[in-house]
Structures are given as C-alpha cells and as structure tokens.
Design an enzyme around this catalytic site. Structure first.
Site, PDB file in Angstrom:
ATOM      1  N   ILE A 155       0.842  -1.190   0.000  1.00  0.00           N
ATOM      2  CA  ILE A 155       0.000   0.000   0.000  1.00  0.00           C
ATOM      3  C   ILE A 155       0.881   1.245   0.000  1.00  0.00           C
ATOM      4  O   ILE A 155       1.593   1.518   0.964  1.00  0.00           O
ATOM      5  CB  ILE A 155      -1.011  -0.028   1.167  1.00  0.00           C
ATOM      6  N   GLU A 156       0.829   1.966  -1.104  1.00  0.00           N
ATOM      7  CA  GLU A 156       1.692   3.122  -1.302  1.00  0.00           C
ATOM      8  C   GLU A 156       0.910   4.264  -1.945  1.00  0.00           C
ATOM      9  O   GLU A 156      -0.255   4.127  -2.315  1.00  0.00           O
ATOM     10  CB  GLU A 156       2.869   2.756  -2.216  1.00  0.00           C
ATOM     11  N   ALA A 157       1.600   5.404  -2.089  1.00  0.00           N
ATOM     12  CA  ALA A 157       1.104   6.555  -2.828  1.00  0.00           C
ATOM     13  C   ALA A 157      -0.276   6.988  -2.335  1.00  0.00           C
ATOM     14  O   ALA A 157      -0.518   7.047  -1.134  1.00  0.00           O
ATOM     15  CB  ALA A 157       1.113   6.249  -4.330  1.00  0.00           C
TER      16      ALA A 157
END
Length: 338
Positions: A155-157
């Site tokens: 889970i990024e950005a």
C-alpha cells in the site's frame, strides 16, 4: 498443470458474511488483539523476493531457485483495470497468461508465490473498489484463482495517503482473514529513517486486525551517502516500536510481527544498497526473529551488462547474490512461551 481452485459462490458469500461481522469491531481505545499463535510466517515463506513480469527481462524463477535455494516469490502486481476487477498490472488476466505460467513454474519446482496487490504506480483496487465488501471480493477472486497460502498488500502513494482507503483496506482484510483461515497477510509500506508513519498500524489495531508482518521498505528515504544496512535497521526499530505500542505487544511479539523489504543496488533516488548491507539485514532478522525478509527485486539481482535499472542492480555483484544472502534466513525461530 497446477491444480487451480475456482472461485465459488460459497467463498464469495463467506467473505461478505465475514465482513458483516465487522460491525462488531472494537472501537478506538479498546483492548488490542494479540497475535495469533502462528503469527510469524512459515520459514520457507519468510524470504520471497519480488518478481515482476512487467519489465526487466524477468528471470526464469527455476533458474533462481536452483542457484539460491529460495522457494518463494512475491509476484507483482495485482491492480485494477479501472473497476473493482483484479488483473495483473491492471491489464493481464488472472488465467491463461504469463503470470499464471509463473505460478505453475514455481510450484512445479517445489515452491510457491505470494501475489502482491498495489505497488507505487497504476490503478489500485483499494481505491477503485467502492466498499470494503467489494475489495474483499476482489482479493478473494485472486485467492481462489491460485489457491493461495499468502497475499501481500503493498500500500503506497495515494492509497496509503487516504484515510478512507486505509480503512477500506483494513475492513476488507478482516473479512478475507475470517473467510480464509490460515491465510497469511503481509502489509508492505514505506518508511522514514526513524520508522514509518503509524496511521495504518494504529487504524488496524483499533479495528482488531492483525497481520502476519508489518513490512517496511527502507529505501528512497534520503539515505544517500549513508550506510543503508544500518539505516534500515534504525527504521526497523522504529517499526517495532510502532507495532508494540499499537497492539500492546512485548518486544518479542512485535519483532515477530514485522519485516523488511529492501531494494538491491542503486535505488530510485541514488542510494546504494550492497550485498554487505543485505548481510546486515540478515543478521538483524536472525537476532530478532522477523516474520519477513525480502526485497525489490529479483529482476534486478544481476550485474549490469548494458541493461537498465529495471534489469540489473548497478552495483558489483555475482548473479543472484542478493537473493543468496537473504536465502540464508530460515525464518523466525520457534516462538517463546508467553
């Protein structure tokens, strides 16, 4: 051909039914859940370098397995095609393509895979799915397609930055864990030099969600000119403290619920991570019984011979040297009695 478990109405119904039970999730401030007795990933699963079929002349996984002894790969990335429909890179189907072929090849050689949802770029299911129920169904579709033992949520950005998407992800994973007893769930996310932002960890603890490893990515965090092995350990200590505080764990329980996902060679911002840095991470994992020790990516685990950063490490190394170092980690030792 490897046996595939088809998605069934029963599995989907189980996910939805499990999600319905989330209405009873503990409120903020409630006593935190304790980790399951088998919270640490199985030893063979603890080291699973990322393999990406989207670029970089992906290596033959059996070649890597034979050369290093590694048995597992984290297969990147499952994304959205613009709707709540999981596809590889948001464009390749779950069945009949190169990615299914990779799963079959790894399993035929005695290993297995952990599909990774998310990553830095592309349309994220966590954002495209409109509800936790829909997101749980998307995760379930992939679990059923391959008969999975584990999944990775990278889970990024914008997905990490949105409190709404964070909560949707937490609630969907609660449903998935209830519908799939024994499934390992790894959560992978960025970090600062002193440890990660704690919003997702705290949100999960408040909701009663435990995962098998909170895994940080200690790179692309202004480490230029510094010892990246030591800096990664510093960040991992911050992660341990965050997990300990959120769940009320002991130090031992917190370490066993955390992990490191590094990057080999020259990073996107010019940091340099060497095989010696990986040896530092290996020693740290062995000392503290980390649940996970992996890296991005096996595509890059080769010396450069005119290739780009997507197909080699850009540092002096032997082929598959980074993988060989981490393959020395046998996973967490038997958990001490509580």
């Amino acid at each position: 051909m490897t046996t595939r478990i088809p998605r069934t109405a029963l599995a989907t119904a189980a996910a939805v039914a499990a999600l319905a039970g989330l209405a009873q999730a503990p409120a903020a401030g409630a006593a935190p859940a304790t980790p399951q007795a088998d919270a640490a990933a199985a030893p063979a699963m603890a080291v699973a370098p990322y393999l990406y079929n989207g670029w970089g002349s992906p290596p033959d996984p059996k070649t890597v397995m034979d050369a290093t002894g590694v048995k597992w790969f984290t297969l990147a990335f499952v994304l959205s095609n613009g709707t709540c429909d999981p596809q590889w890179d948001g464009s390749r189907p779950l069945s009949g393509g190169v990615d299914e072929g990779t799963v079959e090849s790894v399993r035929a050689a005695g290993g297995d895979v952990i599909p990774s949802f998310g990553g830095w770029s592309g349309n994220k299911l966590e954002s495209s799915c409109s509800s936790a129920q829909e997101l749980a169904g998307a995760y379930q579709k992939v679990i059923d397609a391959y008969g999975l033992k584990a999944i990775d949520i990278d889970i990024e950005a914008e997905a990490y930055d949105s409190p709404e998407v964070q909560q949707r992800t937490v609630d969907a994973l609660k449903a998935v864990k209830e519908a799939n007893p024994g499934l390992k769930v790894f959560m992978t996310f960025g970090t600062g030099q002193d440890g990660p932002d704690t919003s997702l960890i705290n949100r999960a603890a408040e909701a009663g969600l435990t995962v098998d490893s909170w895994t940080i990515m200690p790179f692309n965090f202004d480490g230029n000119g510094q010892n990246m092995g030591e800096l990664s350990v510093r960040a991992a200590e911050g992660l341990k403290t965050a997990v300990k505080d959120a769940y009320g764990y002991s130090d031992d329980e917190a370490y066993r619920s955390t992990g490191i996902s590094s990057m080999n060679g020259v990073t996107d911002v010019g940091e340099t991570i060497t095989p010696d840095d990986f040896r530092t991470l290996l020693g740290y994992a062995q000392e503290h019984n980390l649940a996970r020790l992996t890296f991005w990516s096996v595509n890059r685990d080769r010396p450069c011979e005119g290739g780009g950063a997507d197909s080699c490490s850009e540092v002096p190394q032997e082929p598959w040297e980074f993988t060989k170092v981490l393959a020395g980690y046998e996973g967490p030792a038997q958990e001490s009695a509580r």
